[in-house]
Design a protein around this motif. Sequence first.
Motif, PDB file in Angstrom:
ATOM      1  N   MET A  30       0.845  -1.176   0.000  1.00 34.14           N
ATOM      2  CA  MET A  30       0.000   0.000   0.000  1.00 34.14           C
ATOM      3  C   MET A  30       0.891   1.240   0.000  1.00 34.14           C
ATOM      4  N   ALA A  31       0.493   2.260  -0.785  1.00 33.07           N
ATOM      5  CA  ALA A  31       1.283   3.473  -0.909  1.00 33.07           C
ATOM      6  C   ALA A  31       1.317   4.228   0.409  1.00 33.07           C
ATOM      7  N   GLN A  53       1.186  10.516  -1.069  1.00 36.24           N
ATOM      8  CA  GLN A  53       0.383  10.994  -2.193  1.00 36.24           C
ATOM      9  C   GLN A  53       1.003  12.274  -2.748  1.00 36.24           C
ATOM     10  N   SER A  68      -1.135   8.159  -5.703  1.00 39.56           N
ATOM     11  CA  SER A  68      -0.363   7.311  -4.792  1.00 39.56           C
ATOM     12  C   SER A  68       1.115   7.357  -5.140  1.00 39.56           C
ATOM     13  N   TRP A 111       4.847   5.459  -3.739  1.00 37.59           N
ATOM     14  CA  TRP A 111       5.340   4.338  -2.957  1.00 37.59           C
ATOM     15  C   TRP A 111       6.786   4.548  -2.542  1.00 37.59           C
ATOM     16  N   ASP A 161       7.092  -0.202   0.541  1.00 38.31           N
ATOM     17  CA  ASP A 161       5.637  -0.306   0.340  1.00 38.31           C
ATOM     18  C   ASP A 161       5.317  -1.444  -0.615  1.00 38.31           C
ATOM     19  N   PHE A 216       2.591  -2.972  -3.499  1.00 38.37           N
ATOM     20  CA  PHE A 216       1.767  -2.366  -4.553  1.00 38.37           C
ATOM     21  C   PHE A 216       0.392  -3.012  -4.570  1.00 38.37           C
ATOM     22  N   GLU A 243      -5.499  -1.674  -7.087  1.00 33.82           N
ATOM     23  CA  GLU A 243      -6.527  -0.645  -6.897  1.00 33.82           C
ATOM     24  C   GLU A 243      -5.917   0.762  -6.858  1.00 33.82           C
ATOM     25  N   GLU A 244      -4.719   0.881  -6.276  1.00 34.60           N
ATOM     26  CA  GLU A 244      -4.061   2.185  -6.223  1.00 34.60           C
ATOM     27  C   GLU A 244      -3.630   2.645  -7.620  1.00 34.60           C
ATOM     28  N   ALA A 251      -6.792   3.680  -9.421  1.00 37.11           N
ATOM     29  CA  ALA A 251      -7.261   4.976  -8.916  1.00 37.11           C
ATOM     30  C   ALA A 251      -6.397   6.103  -9.471  1.00 37.11           C
ATOM     31  N   ASN A 252      -5.082   5.895  -9.539  1.00 35.30           N
ATOM     32  CA  ASN A 252      -4.188   6.902 -10.129  1.00 35.30           C
ATOM     33  C   ASN A 252      -4.568   7.179 -11.589  1.00 35.30           C
TER      34      ASN A 252
END
Length: 134
Positions: free
Chosen positions: A1-2, A5, A12, A14, A18, A20, A23-24, A27-28
């Motif tokens: 998870m990132a 931001q 996101s 990282w 982190d 990956f 979904e992130e 979303a980006n």
Amino acid sequence: MASGQTAHYGLSQWEPEDSFLREEFNANFSKIDTEVFSKAEAVTGTYTGDGESERIIELGFSPTAVLLLRNTGAGKDSSNYYGGLALRDHPVLLPTGATVLAITGSGFSVHVGGSASISNSNGSGSLFHYLAFR
């Protein structure tokens, strides 16, 4: 998870430790797509005047602004108006009120005519350059 931001779009970011998440990334890409689509698009082009009193230059969309100049870069000389900057609700007009350049539902209109000052934004044989913003 990132763990971070970006400042402007909240994308996101990282750090090396982190993990990956798909979904992130999705979303980006969704945020990027939305932001790029919402930005103004500019279209450039040229036309050669045909001398008709009114001519519609079709763009396929109604621009928010159009900048029109003769190929010499002139928008006006001592008695002729060759273009200018038209906004959606503010056409370029001669001092007499005659239209030089106006935005339409699918492009813009250019005109020849007038009295003391002459609208020549469609002068026969003259090359014109335009910059239109969506």
